[in-house]
Design a protein around this motif. Structure first.
Motif, PDB file in Angstrom:
ATOM      1  N   GLY A 290       0.775  -1.235   0.000  1.00 30.05           N
ATOM      2  CA  GLY A 290       0.000   0.000   0.000  1.00 30.05           C
ATOM      3  C   GLY A 290       0.803   1.279   0.000  1.00 30.05           C
ATOM      4  O   GLY A 290       0.287   2.339   0.369  1.00 30.05           O
ATOM      5  N   ILE A 291       2.069   1.210  -0.418  1.00 27.86           N
ATOM      6  CA  ILE A 291       2.914   2.408  -0.451  1.00 27.86           C
ATOM      7  C   ILE A 291       3.168   2.803  -1.903  1.00 27.86           C
ATOM      8  O   ILE A 291       3.777   2.039  -2.668  1.00 27.86           O
ATOM      9  N   LYS A 292       2.713   3.993  -2.272  1.00 30.78           N
ATOM     10  CA  LYS A 292       2.932   4.482  -3.632  1.00 30.78           C
ATOM     11  C   LYS A 292       4.390   4.870  -3.817  1.00 30.78           C
ATOM     12  O   LYS A 292       4.976   5.548  -2.974  1.00 30.78           O
ATOM     13  N   ALA A 293       4.995   4.435  -4.909  1.00 32.46           N
ATOM     14  CA  ALA A 293       6.382   4.787  -5.223  1.00 32.46           C
ATOM     15  C   ALA A 293       6.451   5.313  -6.649  1.00 32.46           C
ATOM     16  O   ALA A 293       5.789   4.782  -7.549  1.00 32.46           O
ATOM     17  N   THR A 294       7.239   6.353  -6.858  1.00 31.05           N
ATOM     18  CA  THR A 294       7.319   7.016  -8.157  1.00 31.05           C
ATOM     19  C   THR A 294       8.772   7.259  -8.533  1.00 31.05           C
ATOM     20  O   THR A 294       9.556   7.745  -7.716  1.00 31.05           O
ATOM     21  N   GLU A 295       9.123   6.935  -9.753  1.00 26.94           N
ATOM     22  CA  GLU A 295      10.463   7.238 -10.251  1.00 26.94           C
ATOM     23  C   GLU A 295      10.493   8.702 -10.687  1.00 26.94           C
ATOM     24  O   GLU A 295       9.716   9.115 -11.551  1.00 26.94           O
ATOM     25  N   ILE A 296      11.402   9.475 -10.093  1.00 28.88           N
ATOM     26  CA  ILE A 296      11.385  10.929 -10.338  1.00 28.88           C
ATOM     27  C   ILE A 296      12.733  11.466 -10.820  1.00 28.88           C
ATOM     28  O   ILE A 296      12.904  12.680 -10.936  1.00 28.88           O
ATOM     29  N   GLY A 297      13.696  10.584 -11.114  1.00 28.78           N
ATOM     30  CA  GLY A 297      14.985  11.099 -11.566  1.00 28.78           C
ATOM     31  C   GLY A 297      16.033  10.015 -11.662  1.00 28.78           C
ATOM     32  O   GLY A 297      15.730   8.817 -11.582  1.00 28.78           O
ATOM     33  N   LYS A 298      17.284  10.461 -11.820  1.00 25.92           N
ATOM     34  CA  LYS A 298      18.406   9.516 -11.883  1.00 25.92           C
ATOM     35  C   LYS A 298      19.663  10.183 -11.351  1.00 25.92           C
ATOM     36  O   LYS A 298      19.801  11.418 -11.374  1.00 25.92           O
ATOM     37  N   ILE A 299      20.567   9.357 -10.850  1.00 27.91           N
ATOM     38  CA  ILE A 299      21.857   9.838 -10.356  1.00 27.91           C
ATOM     39  C   ILE A 299      22.821   9.991 -11.534  1.00 27.91           C
ATOM     40  O   ILE A 299      22.911   9.113 -12.393  1.00 27.91           O
TER      41      ILE A 299
END
Length: 327
Positions: A290-299
């Motif tokens: 139940g935890i929303k996770a979003t990819e928002i960038g890169k190193i």
């Protein structure tokens, strides 16, 4: 200096510079973006973090538990115990203290942590209650995760939604101010964000999967935490601003008060530097709990930048949190 965390350059030039005596048992020491100290205990390590609550009035007992436990969780560790120091102003009643401790105990029980000691006093040195907590966890040395482990090419993932703690604090502590500016439903919904403050669950899960670095989002908001995540590893970061999730309630409150939700305190959010080959597995596992996770960038190797549409701007170091402009 302004209200809020001591500026990065002052930390380097004054605070860290004057910490000169070292012991070999200390594996992780103070650093920009580093959430925890780590002490060697042979096969295991002791992971510790300390934090005060100064910007909130409502739910201060609960927040004080979650804030330091979140830091320990950013090392992929389940916190075991919390030391709690309460400095209360003159005029504090027995009932006030009872309420704070009941809230603290409820929060501790929710993440299976014991309040193992501390200190409490009434003092004229403060004009409102200040609580500082130190969380302690244990970890196998071989499983250590720190804030400074990010590697070039890692995906940057955030959990939940930006500004959630700040929106909850404002909804509670400035409800009278907001009533003429936003709907009652917005205030009610934002207050409920306080139930999302813990990142222990996602921190422990990410630690088991194997991420390169984690950092919980506190003062300075999501953009501040992303800068610190990259800075801790002496690397760059490319942030996709349009992909950062912000709830409509947070946007409405921030617009009404002319503050930036991307620079608003966000305990309850974890940012992670994740190997590309593990990012999908991590996001799927988080979704199942139940935890929303979003990819928002890169190193990246060098620059810290924000990409928004066709524009690019420099990602600046965090300054005074937006919360202090209104609280």
């Amino acid at each position: 200096m302004k209200i809020g965390k001591v500026p990065t350059e002052v930390l380097r030039e004054v605070v860290f510079k004057n910490i000169k005596h070292k012991r070999p048992e200390v594996l992780v020491r103070p650093g920009i973006g580093e959430d925890c100290a780590v002490v060697d205990f042979e096969e295991n390590v002791c992971v510790m973090s300390t934090d005060p609550i100064t910007g909130a009035v409502k739910d201060i007992g609960s927040l004080s538990i979650h804030i330091s436990c979140n830091d320990v969780a950013s090392n992929g560790v389940e916190p075991i115990g919390v030391m709690m120091t309460i400095l209360a102003p003159v005029g504090t009643t027995k009932e006030d203290l009872d309420y704070v401790m009941k809230e603290a105990n409820k929060a501790a029980a929710s993440i299976n942590v014991e309040i193992i000691g501390g200190h409490s006093e009434i003092t004229d040195a403060v004009n409102r209650m200040v609580i500082s907590t130190t969380a302690i966890g244990r970890q196998r040395k071989k499983d250590m995760v720190t804030s400074k482990g990010a590697k070039v090419g890692d995906a940057v993932i955030m959990t939940k939604h930006g500004g959630l703690e700040g929106a909850a604090i404002i909804a509670h502590d400035l409800e009278k101010v907001l009533k003429d500016k936003v709907t009652e439903e917005t205030i009610k919904s934002a207050k409920a964000f306080g139930e999302e403050i813990s990142v222990v669950k996602e921190g422990v899960l990410a630690g088991k999967i194997g991420v390169h670095g984690m950092h919980d989002v506190t003062e300075g908001g999501i953009l501040g935490a992303l800068w610190e995540l990259a800075e801790a590893s002496n690397l760059g970061i490319e942030v996709y601003e349009d992909k950062i999730p912000i709830r409509p309630e947070t946007l409405e409150i921030c617009k009404a008060l002319s503050i930036n939700p991307l620079r608003l305190i966000s305990s309850g959010v974890m940012v992670m530097a994740v190997p590309q080959e593990k990012k999908n597995s991590l996001m799927e596992i988080l979704e199942t709990v139940g935890i929303k996770a979003t990819e928002i960038g890169k190193i990246t190797e060098n620059e810290k930048i924000i990409v928004k549409g066709n524009s690019i701007q420099i990602l600046e170091a965090p300054e005074t949190d937006e919360l202090y402009k209104v609280i």
